[in-house]
Scaffold this motif. Structure first.
Motif, short mmCIF file in Angstrom:
data_model
loop_
_atom_site.label_atom_id
_atom_site.label_comp_id
_atom_site.label_asym_id
_atom_site.label_seq_id
_atom_site.Cartn_x
_atom_site.Cartn_y
_atom_site.Cartn_z
N VAL A 300 0.89 -1.12 0.05
CA VAL A 300 0.00 -0.11 0.05
C VAL A 300 0.72 0.98 0.07
CG1 VAL A 300 -1.66 1.21 1.42
CG2 VAL A 300 -1.87 -1.31 1.00
N PHE A 305 -2.28 6.11 2.35
CA PHE A 305 -3.00 5.53 3.57
C PHE A 305 -3.13 6.64 4.81
CE2 PHE A 305 -3.11 2.72 7.67
CZ PHE A 305 -3.94 2.01 7.02
N ALA A 384 -2.39 1.02 -4.03
CA ALA A 384 -1.36 0.26 -3.79
C ALA A 384 -0.88 -0.11 -5.07
CB ALA A 384 -1.90 -1.05 -2.91
#
Ligand code: FAD
Lengths: 401, 531
Positions: A300, A305, A384
């Motif tokens: 990721v 994130f 990702a």
């Protein structure tokens, strides 16, 4: 009633949490310490030990043992010399994976197979007219995995032979007066050894190993730590990454070796002198390109994130235990790309990583994938990319020094 | 005729199927009367206080096949539906060892490995293959059987559906199903296992209620039926209901009444009144008459076609078929009131083995020898026993510290050679108790009271012909579109307005409510077509 392993009397004292899980009908420590992460780091930066005794073990001997195994196992056992071991799989005739395991070759016609599941009657039913004898010796041996950068120092203290042991080599040794087999194998993706010990001697050997490990701050690790370690190592787990084709209800539950990323085990499949179960189907799959999935690593985008959570007024959750369910994946067009079978925050990679199955055209390293993620109780995705596996693979894992 | 005796539908028999059928008809708006000969509803599924403070499941004791649809559609949870999960199965052995299985698959593998390492991975294969067969069978189970002899477009459609369904399955699954349904469970198990105790344990259910041994063709069919149930979402698992199966039928009665059905107890129906080939009502033994255009028999086929109506009103073929229909009751019960929990020597003071059924069937040979006696008209010297210490799970069934144990016994054939059941009743009790004693030394000292139920008692009390617990053997020529007779498997009869809904119809006996539910659908469909 649940069984205990030969190490249990010692482990019960060491397990300060008294948290246990059940593994293959045995008590197995979930974690020994207040933090499973602590055990995980113990392995990655020093050394830890794990009780792998519940594994099934089958002794396969006899004049035709090699020929037998070369027809049952998908990986060519003929390339495995005595004193070496192989990670291997076996398939059904339709070319779907049944199970996986590690096979140790002790001599021309003496082998030992370890596996997560019982297999005795399956193996015996394949013998036909060959001279092979197969015995379940699961309860006769305890298995102790000693893993991490300092594992060689610990084991060499007791059995200096291991200094000469290459990756996936094994040797007989004497520890605490017991005849044991030490192999340079493990499930952590790190430098590591596994010691197979006659059950009656298990405690004496464990005590000797613990003494030798003391100066290295060796500590036990449990199931939780192992799971994170093996995800970083990109190692599939039966029951998580796949189920045996024999027990599948439909084709969505079955996978071929290529679909599971086991293609590298099939070296020499073109060699007509070794017919093995599933070979023809696998060759046909390759000829027609009919694989439905490719298994890839997923990493990721850590910044994205974090941003996703900070922008929503939250703190990014980075240290949750591996997801216990499938995580859905999408491509750039929002179409379903596949799913991650294991997905966790990796302390070594400092981001979420996953073992994933994607449509074959998305398997190239660098391909964008969008991972399903809930934020404020709403589904969204986080970007990702497809990466090589293993995620973490230190040189020490395979090097001789 | 007074209006109070006029109904839309009359159901004869207040067993669970009668209650389910009456409840569905009532729910669909029909004014329905259920007539039961005894002082309580439930038929073969009742709980009685036969000894002060001790509740016995006199006959039927375990629940599994009850259709989840019945529970939902009749709102049974509201009326107190309360299954009790039974997590273990315990099988004692003649050498003092045992097999103890539970819900943990991995632990079971290790337990099986104690008896045979080879059988460890066979169990998963067996379970999976049975699972696949069940997958194939379920759609047949929960549907009205096609009338393969019928001539209508609808019949042709039903048959096409059946062929399509079977044709879409994998050849191996179809083949396994045929092997199991037509063959013996002993042969089927031999394909997987070598351990005697495991095979005995798995084969035991293949003989339940039917005059077959595990080596007889047909025993596979019975074991398949026994595997079709589910309990609390667990496929193939058997458990029991709070208060026993009587606890279940009592709440079923309340549910039927709650919907508006009328239940009349102590009302033995003498016969069905017909007029010009139509059912118009029933007459009780005391002469009371009730009228309705729909009359449903919840009794077994012998009663339905030869007792409740005049067989001369029926086609000869049907009467002959019913004549040939096999009942052959071979099951008995011995119910015990106990002063405490029996001990099993190899387990010392452990009692956790009583969280589930105790199956005395240590090998296929043991079962087959038990069956031998029945072939020659006698009861087994060492019978197969399916036991359950019900009060261990439901403390309301016995005083504190005391227990009731239900003990299902095979084989005890209805037709005895050279004696009769009134003479042999107590001897059967002694035989059963001696068998239990041989596995659980000291058992006899715990017995406070004993109730022996012979096949003759089952027939006398419940009305099930020859004491057959399923209202007719589970044999292939008596199943599916042959149950109870060719051409009459769709719950209708040759008499207009006269229907059948008991265990003698598809899918058959056991506390499952499926025949009654499917019958109600036929009745309502016919009614809708008429309007
Ligand atoms: C000993 C024994 C153990 C069993 N164990 C189990 C078990 O553990 N689990 C399981 O699922 N199944 C078991 N069964 C089978 C199951 O109990 C029966 O198949 C089921 O209860 C039958 O239900 P039914 O409603 O079709 O018929 P019945 O229960 O037979 O109901 C018929 C009803 O009609 C009444 N009746 C009869 N004649 C007349 C008349 N002329 N007028 C008015 N009323 C009349 C009867 O009194 C009875 O109430 C067992 C059966 C027996 C006998």
């Amino acid at each position: 009633m649940v069984k205990t392993t030969p190490f249990h009397p010692r482990l019960a004292d060491l397990n300060t949490t008294q948290l246990w899980t059940h593994w293959a009908g045995h008590l197995s420590a979930t974690q020994y310490d207040i933090a499973a992460k602590h055990e995980y780091f113990g392995v990655r930066n020093a050394v830890g030990f794990f009780d792998a005794s519940p594994l099934f073990k089958f002794e396969i001997t006899g004049r035709d043992a090699e020929e037998f195994l070369s027809g049952v196992l998908a990986r060519d056992i003929r390339t495995c010399r005595p004193g070496r071991a192989q990670y291997t799989i076996w398939c059904d005739d339709a070319g779907y994976v049944l199970e996986d395991g590690v096979i140790f070759r002790h001599s021309a016609n003496e082998f030992l197979l370890t596996a997560a599941e019982p297999n005795l009657s399956f193996l015996q039913n394949q013998i036909g007219s060959m001279q092979v004898s197969i015995e379940d010796v699961s309860d006769q041996f305890a298995m102790l995995a000693v893993q991490g950068p300092r594992s060689r120092a610990v084991i060499a203290e007791l059995a200096p032979e291991v200094n000469e042991l290459g990756y996936f080599g094994h040797t007989q040794a004497k520890i605490a007066n017991s005849e044991v087999t030490v192999s340079r194998t493990g499930f952590t993706g790190d430098l590591g050894f596994e010691v197979r010990i006659p059950s009656d001697d298990a405690l004496a050997v464990l005590d000797a190993v613990m003494d030798a490990g003391e100066p290295h701050r060796m500590r036990p690790f449990g199931d939780q730590a192992l799971n994170l370690l093996r995800i970083e190592a990109g190692l599939p787990l039966i029951g998580v990454e796949f189920t045996s084709s024999r027990y599948s209800y439909n084709e969505h539950e079955r996978f071929t070796p290529d679909e599971l990323g086991f293609g590298w085990l099939l070296k020499g499949i073109d060699d007509d002198t070794r017919p093995f179960v599933g070979r023809r189907a696998i060759l046909a799959e390759r000829a027609t390109g009919s694989s439905r999935w490719a298994t890839v690593g997923l990493a990721v985008d850590g910044h994205a994130f974090e941003a996703l959570f900070y922008d929503a007024g939250l703190v990014p959750p980075k240290d949750e235990p591996p997801a216990a369910w499938e995580t859905m994946l999408y491509d750039d067009h929002g179409e379903r790309a596949g799913y991650a079978t294991s997905y966790a925050y990796s302390p070594m990679m400092q981001t979420q990583v996953g073992l994933a199955r994607v449509r074959p055209e998305l398997a190239e390293v660098g391909t964008n994938i969008h991972v399903e993620q809930t934020v404020n109780h709403v589904y969204t995705t986080v970007p990702a990319t497809v990466t090589k596996m293993p995620f973490f693979t230190p040189e020490r894992k395979t090097s001789m020094t | 005729m007074s209006d109070t005796h006029r109904y839309d539908a009359i159901v004869i028999g207040g067993g669970h199927n009668g209650l389910v059928n009456g409840a569905y008809l009532t729910k669909a708006g029909m004014k329905t009367l259920i007539l039961e000969q005894r002082h309580l509803v439930g038929g073969a599924a009742i709980t009685e206080e036969l000894h002060p403070g001790f509740s016995f499941t006199t006959f039927s004791y375990a629940l599994s096949l009850i259709r989840p649809e019945v529970i939902r559609e009749l709102d049974l949870v509201k009326h107190g539906f309360n299954p009790i999960y039974m997590p273990t199965s315990f099988a004692p052995m003649e050498n003092g060892d045992y097999l103890l299985l539970g819900p943990d698959r991995d632990e079971n593998i290790r337990e099986i490995m104690r008896h045979s390492p080879r059988d460890a991975d066979a169990m998963d294969r067996y379970d999976h293959d049975i699972g696949r067969i069940l997958q194939l069978m379920y759609p047949l189970f929960d549907r009205v059987p096609p009338d393969i002899f019928g001539k209508t477009a609808e019949d042709a459609e039903d048959v096409a559906w059946l062929l399509g369904h079977l044709g879409s399955a994998e050849p191996k699954v179809v083949h396994d199903a045929v092997r199991l349904i037509t063959g013996s469970i002993a042969d089927f198990l031999d394909d997987y296992f070598e351990s005697e105790i495991l095979k005995g344990y798995l084969a035991a259910s293949s003989t339940t209620g039917t005059k077959v041994g595990p080596m007889s063709a047909g025993s596979g069919l019975v074991s398949l039926m026994m595997a079709m149930g589910e309990h609390d979402g667990h496929l193939g698992s058997w458990s029991f209901h709070k208060g026993g199966n009587g606890g279940f039928t009592q709440l079923l009665g309340r549910a039927a009444e709650g919907l508006g059905a009328e239940i009349r107890l102590e009302s033995h129906v003498d016969h069905v009144v017909t007029k010009d080939g139509r059912a118009v009502g029933v007459v009780l033994q005391d002469g009371t008459e009730f009228h309705a255009d729909v009359v449903v028999s919840a009794l077994d086929p012998r009663q339905t076609f030869t007792k409740l109506v005049d067989p001369r009103e029926l086609p000869n073929d049907l009467v002959e078929s019913i004549d040939r229909f096999q009942f052959n009751g071979t099951s008995a019960k011995v119910n015990f009131a106990l002063d405490g929990v029996p001990r099993y020597p190899a387990l010392g003071d452990r009692t956790d083995q009583y969280r589930g059924f105790v199956s005395v069937a240590p090998s296929i040979e043991y079962l087959e020898r038990a069956y031998d006696a029945a072939k020659y008209g006698w009861y087994s010297e060492r019978p197969y026993l399916d036991m359950c210490l019900q009060s261990f799970l439901d403390p309301d069934m016995a005083p504190p510290g005391k227990h009731v144990m239900s003990c299902f016994v095979q084989y005890a054939p209805y037709h005895l050679k050279g004696s009769d059941w009134d003479t042999e009743r107590n001897n059967l009790g002694d035989t059963v108790q001696a068998t239990i004693e041989s596995f659980f030394p000291g058992f006899g000292d715990l017995v406070l009271h004993r109730e022996v139920v012979t096949p003759l008692d089952i027939e006398r009390v419940v009305g099930l012909s020859e004491g057959n617990i399923y209202a007719g053997d589970f044999l292939l020529p008596q199943m599916y579109f042959f149950r109870p007779a060719p051409g009459w498997s769709q719950y209708r009869t040759p008499i207009n307005g006269y229907y059948q809904c008991g265990s003698g119809t598809h899918p058959g006996g056991c506390v499952m409510g499926a025949p009654a539910r499917l019958a109600s659908q036929q009745i309502l469909k016919d009614r809708a077509n008429k309007v």
